[in-house]
Design a protein around this motif. Sequence first.
Motif, mmCIF file in Angstrom:
data_model
loop_
_atom_site.group_PDB
_atom_site.id
_atom_site.type_symbol
_atom_site.label_atom_id
_atom_site.label_comp_id
_atom_site.label_asym_id
_atom_site.label_seq_id
_atom_site.Cartn_x
_atom_site.Cartn_y
_atom_site.Cartn_z
ATOM 1 N N ILE A 70 39.648 41.676 48.508
ATOM 2 C CA ILE A 70 39.367 43.072 48.116
ATOM 3 C C ILE A 70 40.439 43.988 48.728
ATOM 4 C CG2 ILE A 70 37.736 44.984 48.387
ATOM 5 C CD1 ILE A 70 35.473 42.889 48.272
ATOM 6 N N GLY A 71 40.721 43.778 50.021
ATOM 7 C CA GLY A 71 41.753 44.589 50.681
ATOM 8 C C GLY A 71 43.089 44.449 49.961
ATOM 9 N N CYS A 72 43.432 43.207 49.595
ATOM 10 C CA CYS A 72 44.711 42.963 48.926
ATOM 11 C C CYS A 72 44.728 43.615 47.542
ATOM 12 C CB CYS A 72 44.957 41.459 48.768
ATOM 13 S SG CYS A 72 45.271 40.662 50.324
ATOM 14 N N ALA A 73 43.587 43.612 46.846
ATOM 15 C CA ALA A 73 43.560 44.188 45.494
ATOM 16 C C ALA A 73 43.831 45.695 45.560
ATOM 17 C CB ALA A 73 42.210 43.928 44.838
ATOM 18 N N PHE A 74 43.190 46.390 46.515
ATOM 19 C CA PHE A 74 43.451 47.838 46.645
ATOM 20 C C PHE A 74 44.923 48.080 46.992
ATOM 21 C CE2 PHE A 74 38.767 48.276 47.942
ATOM 22 C CZ PHE A 74 38.399 48.699 46.673
ATOM 23 N N ALA A 75 45.404 47.334 47.993
ATOM 24 C CA ALA A 75 46.804 47.515 48.397
ATOM 25 C C ALA A 75 47.727 47.116 47.245
ATOM 26 C CB ALA A 75 47.104 46.681 49.634
ATOM 27 N N GLY A 76 47.332 46.081 46.491
ATOM 28 C CA GLY A 76 48.153 45.607 45.375
ATOM 29 C C GLY A 76 48.324 46.692 44.312
ATOM 30 N N LEU A 77 47.241 47.459 44.047
ATOM 31 C CA LEU A 77 47.339 48.542 43.065
ATOM 32 C C LEU A 77 48.330 49.599 43.549
ATOM 33 C CD1 LEU A 77 43.562 48.835 42.160
ATOM 34 C CD2 LEU A 77 45.406 48.240 40.581
ATOM 35 N N CYS A 78 48.349 49.835 44.861
ATOM 36 C CA CYS A 78 49.299 50.819 45.409
ATOM 37 C C CYS A 78 50.723 50.276 45.326
ATOM 38 C CB CYS A 78 48.945 51.149 46.862
ATOM 39 S SG CYS A 78 47.335 51.943 46.999
ATOM 40 N N TYR A 79 50.892 49.000 45.647
ATOM 41 C CA TYR A 79 52.216 48.380 45.523
ATOM 42 C C TYR A 79 52.719 48.508 44.090
ATOM 43 C CZ TYR A 79 53.380 46.062 49.927
ATOM 44 O OH TYR A 79 53.782 45.801 51.194
ATOM 45 N N ILE A 419 48.674 49.296 54.993
ATOM 46 C CA ILE A 419 48.064 50.610 55.245
ATOM 47 C C ILE A 419 49.092 51.710 54.951
ATOM 48 C CG2 ILE A 419 47.237 52.126 57.106
ATOM 49 C CD1 ILE A 419 45.775 49.694 58.248
ATOM 50 N N LEU A 420 50.329 51.504 55.400
ATOM 51 C CA LEU A 420 51.341 52.535 55.162
ATOM 52 C C LEU A 420 51.685 52.646 53.673
ATOM 53 C CD1 LEU A 420 53.823 52.535 58.150
ATOM 54 C CD2 LEU A 420 51.767 53.839 57.793
ATOM 55 N N VAL A 421 51.628 51.520 52.962
ATOM 56 C CA VAL A 421 51.906 51.574 51.521
ATOM 57 C C VAL A 421 50.811 52.390 50.808
ATOM 58 C CG1 VAL A 421 51.957 50.154 49.424
ATOM 59 C CG2 VAL A 421 53.309 49.486 51.395
ATOM 60 N N CYS A 422 49.558 52.190 51.198
ATOM 61 C CA CYS A 422 48.450 52.964 50.601
ATOM 62 C C CYS A 422 48.651 54.450 50.894
ATOM 63 C CB CYS A 422 47.100 52.519 51.173
ATOM 64 S SG CYS A 422 46.631 50.858 50.686
ATOM 65 N N LEU A 423 49.042 54.741 52.138
ATOM 66 C CA LEU A 423 49.259 56.130 52.547
ATOM 67 C C LEU A 423 50.415 56.742 51.744
ATOM 68 C CD1 LEU A 423 47.644 57.457 54.787
ATOM 69 C CD2 LEU A 423 49.515 57.004 56.373
ATOM 70 N N PRO A 445 42.686 59.708 45.394
ATOM 71 C CA PRO A 445 42.996 58.925 46.593
ATOM 72 C C PRO A 445 41.951 57.860 46.951
ATOM 73 C CG PRO A 445 41.998 60.982 47.257
ATOM 74 C CD PRO A 445 42.011 60.985 45.745
ATOM 75 N N LEU A 446 40.916 57.666 46.094
ATOM 76 C CA LEU A 446 39.851 56.743 46.495
ATOM 77 C C LEU A 446 40.364 55.317 46.745
ATOM 78 C CD1 LEU A 446 36.794 56.459 46.954
ATOM 79 C CD2 LEU A 446 36.607 55.709 44.577
ATOM 80 N N VAL A 447 41.134 54.792 45.775
ATOM 81 C CA VAL A 447 41.589 53.398 45.904
ATOM 82 C C VAL A 447 42.479 53.196 47.144
ATOM 83 C CG1 VAL A 447 43.079 51.668 44.813
ATOM 84 C CG2 VAL A 447 41.195 52.675 43.533
ATOM 85 N N LEU A 450 40.255 53.315 50.220
ATOM 86 C CA LEU A 450 39.480 52.075 50.396
ATOM 87 C C LEU A 450 40.393 50.955 50.896
ATOM 88 C CD1 LEU A 450 37.136 52.151 47.272
ATOM 89 C CD2 LEU A 450 36.515 52.458 49.676
ATOM 90 N N GLY A 451 41.623 50.920 50.371
ATOM 91 C CA GLY A 451 42.597 49.915 50.832
ATOM 92 C C GLY A 451 42.822 50.045 52.333
ATOM 93 N N ILE A 452 43.013 51.288 52.775
ATOM 94 C CA ILE A 452 43.257 51.523 54.208
ATOM 95 C C ILE A 452 42.047 51.054 55.020
ATOM 96 C CG2 ILE A 452 43.531 53.332 55.966
ATOM 97 C CD1 ILE A 452 45.139 54.915 53.801
ATOM 98 N N LEU A 453 40.838 51.392 54.547
ATOM 99 C CA LEU A 453 39.638 51.047 55.320
ATOM 100 C C LEU A 453 39.447 49.528 55.421
ATOM 101 C CD1 LEU A 453 37.110 53.780 54.140
ATOM 102 C CD2 LEU A 453 38.380 53.637 56.291
ATOM 103 N N VAL A 454 39.610 48.824 54.287
ATOM 104 C CA VAL A 454 39.393 47.369 54.336
ATOM 105 C C VAL A 454 40.451 46.704 55.234
ATOM 106 C CG1 VAL A 454 39.154 45.257 52.993
ATOM 107 C CG2 VAL A 454 38.339 47.398 52.037
ATOM 108 N N CYS A 455 41.709 47.169 55.127
ATOM 109 C CA CYS A 455 42.756 46.586 55.984
ATOM 110 C C CYS A 455 42.463 46.892 57.453
ATOM 111 C CB CYS A 455 44.134 47.118 55.596
ATOM 112 S SG CYS A 455 44.689 46.480 54.005
ATOM 113 N N LEU A 456 42.002 48.115 57.732
ATOM 114 C CA LEU A 456 41.656 48.455 59.119
ATOM 115 C C LEU A 456 40.541 47.551 59.639
ATOM 116 C CD1 LEU A 456 41.626 52.337 59.529
ATOM 117 C CD2 LEU A 456 42.949 50.659 60.829
#
Length: 500
Positions: A70-79, A419-423, A445-447, A450-456
């Motif tokens: 789940i964390g990777c999917a959120f970050a993946g959308l940002c990537y 986390i920095l990529v999501c930011l 900014p929801l996705v 959420l990416g930041i929170l799951v990675c944290l």
Amino acid sequence: MRSFLKKPLSHLLEEADSSEKSLKRTLGAGALVALGVGAIIGAGLFVRTAAAAAQNAGPSVTLGFIIAAIGCAFAGLCYAELSSSIPISGSAYTYTYATMGEMLAWIIGWDLMLEYAVGAATVGIAWSEYLNHFLTHVLHVSPIPYEWSHSPFEHSLADAAGVIHHGMMNLPALGIVALMSLLLIRGIHESAVVNNIFVIVKVGIVILLIAFGWQFINPQNHTPYIPEPSIYTDHQGISHSYGGIMGILGAAGVVFFAFIGFDAVSTAAQETKNPKRDMPIGILGSLVVCTILYILFSHVLTGMAPVEFFRTTGKEASVAAAITTFMPGYGWLGQLVTVAILAGFTSVILVMLLGQSRVFYSMSRDGLMPTVFSQLHPKFQTPYKANLIILVLVGAFAAFVPGDIVGDMTSIGTLFAFILVCLAVIILRKKEPDMPRKFRTPLVPLVPILGILVCLAMIVGLGWTNWLRLGGWLAIGLLVYYGYSIHHSKLGKMRKNGQL
Ligand code: ALA
């Protein structure tokens, strides 16, 4: 302030434009998924699944895989958004330079060393475990002695004669890293064909294991599925939160390693036919394929053997060891797995070393690293000096640090980068709302949040020893930045000369 100098977007897009001329848009969605899966499946699945089950979560390591995915999917959308809008090499480092300034970009570049360089060392160490398994179970010859296939921080359990062996240096891990670095200097590029073969072999092995292993699941090994919370102290004396929610989060942090590499898809943005459509399919598609395989695989593995097995006899080359012990009549599968894993790990090491040299190259071109990192070999046109320096660095980690420690450092470093990529997505949407974006992350900014929170949460699960290691690593990075990089930054010099 100088350390918050941002690389203007126009510069980045110009760089992208000029490099775009040399690259052909040949990749479609299917090729991207294959690229992702090729870079993703490796030591994370074949070594760290068992480690996470043993130390953190028992059978509930499957839930750890779901959280990590789940964390990777959120970050993946940002990537996907950043790589399709700023399609040049350097990945998270480049995006941060454009959005959060030079110092943070430096930090992320420094941090990416954990993902690529230390990651390559981790897979090298896993390769060494499987090499010994290959020597004993496939070739039926003596393995490389414990002393020369383990770091000085490790010791074995007592053998039949009651002798405990102490590691000195992991020679095979050093050897494979050296070999791959030399190949990279010669300019060996993984062609799509070779990559596809690796993907078919790796995926085939995982599917075979799930299919044949299913009948050997012993329900007792899955009871209770989520163990009661407790503290597990391994034979090196390191304590881990075992069971319960902390155990699952810890397992997520450990097996997160198994997903590292999907961001490699984002670096192919310039070679993608239709990035708007293909990038998200490539990134998310490879994640979905791997997640399904990982969940089924870890369900079978933890069902076949009790947790105690992964803590003792089956600690090394865990998958092959479990097949040999718990799947009578399937010795051939154990042998096949060992050979396929050795080949699969080799390609992951190659990709990671390549990624590391690309990041160093970008940082050196910006003046933040010495110019040796971007000097090309006169004949092979590869950054050979960077490859040699990386060989020394990665080789030292591979030879002298235990696999679990380098693996966790890789995971925490990559989580921090995510986390920095999501930011960066949130910041860029505010600062450059009109920039053309070939793919837009949904629900900003929801996705990203959420990416930041799951990675944290996964960083929390990795425990304080790893937070300290990350903190220490970043502190050294800051010293280098203020001691060297800030004085040599090209952007800094341009500003001084009034060119910015
Ligand atoms: N995901 C890669 C692996 O598991 C790094 O080896």
